[in-house]
Design an enzyme around this catalytic site. Structure first.
Site, PDB file in Angstrom:
ATOM      1  N   GLY A  93       0.776  -1.081   0.050  1.00 19.07           N
ATOM      2  CA  GLY A  93       0.031  -0.105  -0.033  1.00 19.07           C
ATOM      3  C   GLY A  93       0.845   1.397  -0.223  1.00 19.07           C
ATOM      4  N   ASN A  94       1.819   1.254   0.763  1.00 19.14           N
ATOM      5  CA  ASN A  94       2.791   2.379   0.901  1.00 19.14           C
ATOM      6  C   ASN A  94       3.716   2.473  -0.611  1.00 19.14           C
ATOM      7  OD1 ASN A  94       2.859   3.734   3.371  1.00 19.14           O
ATOM      8  ND2 ASN A  94       3.160   1.723   4.114  1.00 19.14           N
ATOM      9  N   LYS A 119       0.006  -1.465  16.129  1.00 17.89           N
ATOM     10  CA  LYS A 119       0.078  -1.085  14.765  1.00 17.89           C
ATOM     11  C   LYS A 119      -0.343   0.392  14.493  1.00 17.89           C
ATOM     12  CE  LYS A 119       0.354  -1.601  10.509  1.00 17.89           C
ATOM     13  NZ  LYS A 119       1.717  -1.732   9.718  1.00 17.89           N
ATOM     14  N   LYS A 144      -0.950  -7.300   5.510  1.00 19.58           N
ATOM     15  CA  LYS A 144      -1.384  -7.676   4.113  1.00 19.58           C
ATOM     16  C   LYS A 144      -0.557  -8.754   3.760  1.00 19.58           C
ATOM     17  CE  LYS A 144       1.457  -5.989   0.917  1.00 19.58           C
ATOM     18  NZ  LYS A 144       2.375  -5.705   1.816  1.00 19.58           N
ATOM     19  N   LYS A 188       7.364  -8.874   6.446  1.00 16.98           N
ATOM     20  CA  LYS A 188       7.415  -9.562   5.195  1.00 16.98           C
ATOM     21  C   LYS A 188       8.291 -10.967   5.446  1.00 16.98           C
ATOM     22  CE  LYS A 188       7.051  -5.272   2.458  1.00 16.98           C
ATOM     23  NZ  LYS A 188       6.597  -4.511   3.774  1.00 16.98           N
TER      24      LYS A 188
END
Lengths: 307, 307
Positions: free
Chosen positions: B10-11, B126, B208, B270
């Site tokens: 998203g970033n 978060k 995500k 990640k």
């Protein structure tokens, strides 16, 4: 099994004046309880919904917030498909489980190709969003934003071109064939045009009932059911001699439109959508209220329009 | 044919500092051009995406706008699935047509069941959304909103529980089997819990990449590709002795995590998502940048993590 498209009014599930998310969810839950009963009767249901008050809220937020880049109208429409699709799919899933039905529900984001040559692009007339105080409205008009003035104040107007084709039609059909209950074309669909073969979003909104009739024809639905905030269409609506309509034919409906019986921005576009569905080969169309979806289908509520 | 899940940051597609809708669309178009080439190579692609800056913008708008009822975080997440799903599906569709590929693209709104007993519900950590000036942050804290303070200022923090199950998993699998390119579980999915068999939204966000790994396992993907704003994971990142990683094993990755090589809020989650995918039976996972999706898959870019 008999297929049915059910179109849920955006105004019917969110009263712009008092509509909190809690109130919206309660109305969605009640509506989904009715729809679960329709599914229980064995109908293959495809759902669509309006988004008038919801897209209006997004526009109002964008205008007030200087921190964030405003999104164009097609993207705002896509946001309302996410918002309302989620609420509907979760609520319907819960109501189905309560009824012991194990069908799956899915929302398919839907782009709808509109008529790029529509006069509504040069002369927009569809009012959306909130009413503005005169001082703010005049500022907006000076910025080039098109507004109209009615008895309640100033409102923004945007193009509302005719829907021509559902871009995701094949995907929707595939899921319906597999027995999935599909929620599609929310808010009338995300308005796009084709330019040299490519899709591009346009700043417009689409009438959700016109798109609903297109959706109903595309999936070969027998019945197109519009759920709104009144139970029946009526002649002389709101007057002393109001006559609620139980069943009318296409030619009667056309005559009543000519005679100006139906509200221009409310009942008339619903009747026009219904006529489009029946003229494209649809069998029955019914207009009823959110809480009378099943009785409408069983013939004990609503206004039925037949060929 | 080999299945691949591609997770887009998203970033990476919206820089919170300068990100206009035009800039976002340009980055999405570039990314989709790469993805179209991957599809051309014959891969069955499922896409997912982050939504950090986008959900942050919605929260900022809601806070500034007194006219409109704010929506809970799950509904805001659903809105970003609509917004970004639409942009991705339109852009990818256009890039496929340009390449002469006639596959269909569809976005499926996705709810994700999260761990209701997660400690993150009582102790949220978060950070999401914009940075607030101290005076406003202290007002928000007084209202009971949880905030943290880092070197750039105050930010809201929310729960980020582990994703356990994709509610729409079967629908996604059906569409993938039919050759449809599916966009699903955007923003990590709309967070829900099961209460007495019913689904209910919760105020949270989901990582995500963790949801992406769950999605990749669920559809039996061979490869899980994460596209972000750096081309490779690295040891001693940002220091003079930085070493970019081309290929590492699970045990090496675990050792590097222990040694603290990966940024807590950036590369480490990640790598954790990638490990989860490979430990669930996935074959290969690759981390690369938006513009190097195809080279990453062909082995000439990115960091490859193998069993």
């Amino acid at each position: 099994m008999s297929r049915i498209v059910i179109a849920i009014g955006g105004n019917a599930i969110l009263n712009p004046a008092r509509g909190s998310p809690v109130e919206q969810q309660r109305l969605i839950d009640e509506t989904c309880r009715e729809i679960a009963q329709i599914i229980r009767k064995g109908y293959d249901v495809v759902l669509t919904h309006g988004n008038g008050p919801q897209i209006g809220n997004i526009l109002a937020m964008q205008e007030e917030c200087a921190l964030v880049h405003p999104q164009p109208l097609d993207v705002c429409g896509a946001q309302t498909q996410g918002m309302l699709g989620y609420s509907l799919q979760q609520s319907l899933d819960n109501r189905l489980r309560e009824s012991g039905i194990t069908k799956q529900v899915a929302t398919v984001l839907t782009q709808v190709v509109v008529d790029a040559s529509s006069s509504s692009f040069t002369n927009p007339t569809k009012p959306i969003g909130i009413y503005y105080p005169e001082s703010r409205a005049l500022e907006m008009i000076a910025l080039g934003i098109k507004m109209i003035h009615d008895k309640k104040g100033y409102r923004r107007v945007v193009p509302s071109p005719m829907p021509l084709q559902l871009v995701e039609e094949d995907v929707i059909k595939k899921l319906v064939s597999l027995g999935v209950i599909v929620i599609a074309a929310g808010g009338g669909g995300i308005p796009v045009i084709r330019k040299n073969g490519s899709l591009a979003g346009v700043e417009a909104v689409i009438d959700k009932d016109l798109t609903g009739s297109l959706l109903a024809s595309a999936i070969g639905a027998e019945t197109f059911l519009i759920l709104t905030d009144v139970e029946k269409a009526a002649l002389n609506y709101g007057k002393d001699n109001q006559v609620d309509l139980d069943e009318i034919t296409v030619s009667e409906a056309e005559r009543y439109i000519e005679e100006g019986h139906f509200g221009k921005g409310s009942m008339e576009p619903k009747i026009l959508a219904v006529l489009r569905f029946i003229k494209s080969g649809g069998k029955t169309s019914i207009i009823s209220s959110l809480d009378k979806a099943l009785p409408a289908l069983l013939g004990t509520a609503g206004t039925r329009i037949i060929a």
